[in-house]
Design a protein around this motif. Structure first.
Motif, PDB file in Angstrom:
ATOM      1  N   PHE A 152       5.347  13.155   1.196  1.00 13.67           N
ATOM      2  CA  PHE A 152       5.137  12.495   2.488  1.00 13.67           C
ATOM      3  C   PHE A 152       3.668  12.540   2.898  1.00 13.67           C
ATOM      4  O   PHE A 152       3.108  11.549   3.348  1.00 13.67           O
ATOM      5  CB  PHE A 152       5.996  13.160   3.564  1.00 13.67           C
ATOM      6  CG  PHE A 152       5.565  12.802   4.964  1.00 13.67           C
ATOM      7  CD1 PHE A 152       5.912  11.580   5.533  1.00 13.67           C
ATOM      8  CD2 PHE A 152       4.781  13.679   5.710  1.00 13.67           C
ATOM      9  CE1 PHE A 152       5.490  11.236   6.813  1.00 13.67           C
ATOM     10  CE2 PHE A 152       4.361  13.344   6.988  1.00 13.67           C
ATOM     11  CZ  PHE A 152       4.716  12.120   7.539  1.00 13.67           C
ATOM     12  N   ARG A 153       3.033  13.695   2.731  1.00 15.32           N
ATOM     13  CA  ARG A 153       1.626  13.813   3.148  1.00 15.32           C
ATOM     14  C   ARG A 153       0.724  12.910   2.312  1.00 15.32           C
ATOM     15  O   ARG A 153      -0.257  12.361   2.826  1.00 15.32           O
ATOM     16  CB  ARG A 153       1.172  15.270   3.068  1.00 15.32           C
ATOM     17  CG  ARG A 153       1.760  16.154   4.168  1.00 15.32           C
ATOM     18  CD  ARG A 153       1.080  17.508   4.226  1.00 15.32           C
ATOM     19  NE  ARG A 153       1.278  18.297   3.041  1.00 15.32           N
ATOM     20  CZ  ARG A 153       2.349  19.068   2.825  1.00 15.32           C
ATOM     21  NH1 ARG A 153       3.319  19.128   3.712  1.00 15.32           N
ATOM     22  NH2 ARG A 153       2.451  19.787   1.717  1.00 15.32           N
ATOM     23  N   ALA A 208      -1.480  10.048   4.056  1.00 21.64           N
ATOM     24  CA  ALA A 208      -2.929  10.000   3.898  1.00 21.64           C
ATOM     25  C   ALA A 208      -3.401   8.607   3.508  1.00 21.64           C
ATOM     26  O   ALA A 208      -4.549   8.241   3.771  1.00 21.64           O
ATOM     27  CB  ALA A 208      -3.376  11.022   2.841  1.00 21.64           C
ATOM     28  N   GLU A 209      -2.515   7.816   2.888  1.00 20.54           N
ATOM     29  CA  GLU A 209      -2.866   6.456   2.504  1.00 20.54           C
ATOM     30  C   GLU A 209      -2.712   5.484   3.667  1.00 20.54           C
ATOM     31  O   GLU A 209      -3.524   4.583   3.847  1.00 20.54           O
ATOM     32  CB  GLU A 209      -1.978   5.988   1.339  1.00 20.54           C
ATOM     33  CG  GLU A 209      -2.195   6.759   0.051  1.00 20.54           C
ATOM     34  CD  GLU A 209      -1.208   6.340  -1.031  1.00 20.54           C
ATOM     35  OE1 GLU A 209      -0.488   5.332  -0.822  1.00 20.54           O
ATOM     36  OE2 GLU A 209      -1.150   7.010  -2.067  1.00 20.54           O
ATOM     37  N   GLN A 210      -1.646   5.671   4.429  1.00 26.62           N
ATOM     38  CA  GLN A 210      -1.407   4.739   5.537  1.00 26.62           C
ATOM     39  C   GLN A 210      -0.558   5.401   6.600  1.00 26.62           C
ATOM     40  O   GLN A 210       0.560   5.830   6.340  1.00 26.62           O
ATOM     41  CB  GLN A 210      -0.693   3.472   5.054  1.00 26.62           C
ATOM     42  CG  GLN A 210      -0.371   2.510   6.187  1.00 26.62           C
ATOM     43  CD  GLN A 210       0.093   1.172   5.675  1.00 26.62           C
ATOM     44  OE1 GLN A 210      -0.309   0.727   4.626  1.00 26.62           O
ATOM     45  NE2 GLN A 210       0.941   0.530   6.445  1.00 26.62           N
ATOM     46  N   LEU A 211      -1.092   5.481   7.793  1.00 25.64           N
ATOM     47  CA  LEU A 211      -0.352   6.026   8.927  1.00 25.64           C
ATOM     48  C   LEU A 211      -0.713   5.205  10.152  1.00 25.64           C
ATOM     49  O   LEU A 211      -1.890   5.050  10.473  1.00 25.64           O
ATOM     50  CB  LEU A 211      -0.719   7.497   9.161  1.00 25.64           C
ATOM     51  CG  LEU A 211       0.113   8.194  10.240  1.00 25.64           C
ATOM     52  CD1 LEU A 211       1.529   8.466   9.724  1.00 25.64           C
ATOM     53  CD2 LEU A 211      -0.550   9.496  10.662  1.00 25.64           C
ATOM     54  N   SER A 235       0.824  -1.215   0.000  1.00 28.15           N
ATOM     55  CA  SER A 235       0.000   0.000   0.000  1.00 28.15           C
ATOM     56  C   SER A 235       0.849   1.252   0.000  1.00 28.15           C
ATOM     57  O   SER A 235       0.360   2.347  -0.235  1.00 28.15           O
ATOM     58  CB  SER A 235      -0.928   0.015   1.215  1.00 28.15           C
ATOM     59  OG  SER A 235      -0.191   0.153   2.407  1.00 28.15           O
ATOM     60  N   LEU A 236       2.181   1.121   0.277  1.00 24.86           N
ATOM     61  CA  LEU A 236       3.065   2.268   0.239  1.00 24.86           C
ATOM     62  C   LEU A 236       3.697   2.445  -1.137  1.00 24.86           C
ATOM     63  O   LEU A 236       4.422   3.388  -1.361  1.00 24.86           O
ATOM     64  CB  LEU A 236       4.185   2.098   1.282  1.00 24.86           C
ATOM     65  CG  LEU A 236       3.744   2.119   2.737  1.00 24.86           C
ATOM     66  CD1 LEU A 236       4.960   1.913   3.636  1.00 24.86           C
ATOM     67  CD2 LEU A 236       3.043   3.410   3.092  1.00 24.86           C
ATOM     68  N   ARG A 237       3.440   1.517  -2.050  1.00 31.68           N
ATOM     69  CA  ARG A 237       4.028   1.624  -3.371  1.00 31.68           C
ATOM     70  C   ARG A 237       3.177   2.559  -4.213  1.00 31.68           C
ATOM     71  O   ARG A 237       2.065   2.249  -4.578  1.00 31.68           O
ATOM     72  CB  ARG A 237       4.108   0.246  -4.030  1.00 31.68           C
ATOM     73  CG  ARG A 237       5.012  -0.698  -3.263  1.00 31.68           C
ATOM     74  CD  ARG A 237       4.953  -2.076  -3.851  1.00 31.68           C
ATOM     75  NE  ARG A 237       5.704  -3.003  -3.014  1.00 31.68           N
ATOM     76  CZ  ARG A 237       5.627  -4.315  -3.121  1.00 31.68           C
ATOM     77  NH1 ARG A 237       4.828  -4.859  -4.015  1.00 31.68           N
ATOM     78  NH2 ARG A 237       6.334  -5.081  -2.333  1.00 31.68           N
ATOM     79  N   THR A 238       3.716   3.711  -4.499  1.00 29.71           N
ATOM     80  CA  THR A 238       2.958   4.721  -5.226  1.00 29.71           C
ATOM     81  C   THR A 238       3.903   5.436  -6.170  1.00 29.71           C
ATOM     82  O   THR A 238       5.102   5.208  -6.144  1.00 29.71           O
ATOM     83  CB  THR A 238       2.307   5.717  -4.238  1.00 29.71           C
ATOM     84  OG1 THR A 238       1.469   6.607  -4.967  1.00 29.71           O
ATOM     85  CG2 THR A 238       3.333   6.511  -3.469  1.00 29.71           C
ATOM     86  N   LYS A 239       3.378   6.299  -7.003  1.00 32.33           N
ATOM     87  CA  LYS A 239       4.215   7.061  -7.919  1.00 32.33           C
ATOM     88  C   LYS A 239       3.986   8.546  -7.700  1.00 32.33           C
ATOM     89  O   LYS A 239       2.895   8.997  -7.417  1.00 32.33           O
ATOM     90  CB  LYS A 239       3.901   6.689  -9.373  1.00 32.33           C
ATOM     91  CG  LYS A 239       4.372   5.282  -9.747  1.00 32.33           C
ATOM     92  CD  LYS A 239       4.209   5.033 -11.220  1.00 32.33           C
ATOM     93  CE  LYS A 239       4.773   3.671 -11.606  1.00 32.33           C
ATOM     94  NZ  LYS A 239       4.638   3.409 -13.051  1.00 32.33           N
ATOM     95  N   HIS A 240       5.081   9.290  -7.808  1.00 24.44           N
ATOM     96  CA  HIS A 240       5.024  10.745  -7.713  1.00 24.44           C
ATOM     97  C   HIS A 240       5.687  11.281  -8.964  1.00 24.44           C
ATOM     98  O   HIS A 240       6.907  11.268  -9.082  1.00 24.44           O
ATOM     99  CB  HIS A 240       5.766  11.208  -6.454  1.00 24.44           C
ATOM    100  CG  HIS A 240       5.928  12.691  -6.368  1.00 24.44           C
ATOM    101  ND1 HIS A 240       4.868  13.552  -6.293  1.00 24.44           N
ATOM    102  CD2 HIS A 240       7.047  13.462  -6.349  1.00 24.44           C
ATOM    103  CE1 HIS A 240       5.313  14.794  -6.214  1.00 24.44           C
ATOM    104  NE2 HIS A 240       6.633  14.768  -6.255  1.00 24.44           N
ATOM    105  N   ASN A 241       4.860  11.742  -9.904  1.00 26.33           N
ATOM    106  CA  ASN A 241       5.363  12.133 -11.210  1.00 26.33           C
ATOM    107  C   ASN A 241       6.149  10.962 -11.803  1.00 26.33           C
ATOM    108  O   ASN A 241       5.606   9.917 -12.067  1.00 26.33           O
ATOM    109  CB  ASN A 241       6.207  13.406 -11.089  1.00 26.33           C
ATOM    110  CG  ASN A 241       5.352  14.573 -10.630  1.00 26.33           C
ATOM    111  OD1 ASN A 241       4.160  14.625 -10.873  1.00 26.33           O
ATOM    112  ND2 ASN A 241       5.975  15.518  -9.931  1.00 26.33           N
TER     113      ASN A 241
END
Length: 282
Positions: free
Chosen positions: A134-135, A139-142, A17-23
């Protein structure tokens, strides 16, 4: 710069769930060893007791890494954004580098640590972009530190004053406190960016003491970083080190009065029980 050999492990989860893309940033795919058990190490007194603070008036909390397990998210954000700009010859930073050079430091300080050849405004924009990433991750998992709700209830039930004191920017602090549903718990939130100097200087903690109108002789701090512990000690207060991520010995060497693995740690509750008994006997 060459990559550092890892000797300390933050034990960050390899969570899909932490695998994401930023640009154009690469997806997160780091594999981290599983967590090992963490023991408690009291120092500065024969039994690691906080009883000398009686009568206790207040408890101060850092936010990142102390209320919530946010260090992995900061690590992922820094790792990918630094790799994108070719830091460390394009090799991703490792956990030891994060612990020794990034964790607990204020963004203005990190500009000179990580980007010494950049103009300050450009370096600060990099930090702003990193905090935005980071935000999005937060927001996805904390995850709150285990046992946090029990400690907060204990503090409320006994009527102690409390404040959050952080080097994080306002947008981060507000998001984390909101996600942890602690908006009504803290009487005061002190931001280092609104003080003359950030942690490791004592200014943020001194401001919190003044806002709560309490004495450092009757207040203690929960902290997870070297800079935070030094700031608490500099303001005249003992710090309980949170070793969820950072090495226990590092926190002890910084001056922690005792070190716990989370808010369920038996050493912590032994101290809290003593404090409660002292308060009820008054």
């Amino acid at each position: 710069m060459s990559a550092l050999a890892t000797s300390h492990h933050l034990i960050f989860p390899n969570n899909p769930s932490l695998r994401t893309k930023h640009n154009n940033l690469p997806t997160f795919s780091t594999t981290i060893p599983s967590a090992s058990s963490t023991s408690s190490y009291p120092i500065n007194s024969s039994n690691g007791s906080l009883s000398s603070l009686a009568p206790l008036e207040a408890i101060l909390f850092d936010i990142d890494g102390t209320l919530c397990d946010s260090d992995p998210l900061h690590y992922y954000a820094f790792r990918d954004m630094l790799q994108e700009i070719g830091f460390n010859d394009g090799s991703p930073i490792d956990e030891e580098f994060f612990i020794n050079n990034i964790s607990g430091k204020h963004n203005e300080e990190l500009c000179s640590v990580l980007l010494p050849g950049w103009e300050f405004e450009k370096a600060m924009q990099f930090m702003v972009d990193k905090e935005a990433l980071f935000r999005r991750l937060a927001a996805e998992q904390l995850e709150p530190i285990s046992g946090l709700n029990n400690v907060c209830k204990w503090v409320e039930d006994l009527g102690f004053k409390r404040a959050a004191v952080t080097n994080a920017p306002r947008s981060n602090a507000e998001l984390l406190i909101s996600m942890l549903k602690l908006q009504d718990f803290f009487e005061v939130v002190v931001l280092a960016e609104e003080c003359a100097r950030p942690k490791p200087f004592p200014d943020p903690y001194l401001k919190a003491l003044n806002a709560l109108k309490v004495s450092p002789d009757h207040t203690f701090v929960f902290e997870d970083s070297v800079s935070g512990i030094k700031a608490a000690n500099g303001a005249g207060m003992p710090a309980v080190g949170m070793a969820t991520r950072n090495p226990e010995q590092m926190l002890l060497d910084a001056g922690a009065s005792l070190v716990i693995k989370d808010y369920n740690d038996p050493i912590l509750w032994k101290n809290l029980q003593e404090i409660a008994q002292q308060k009820l006997s008054l």
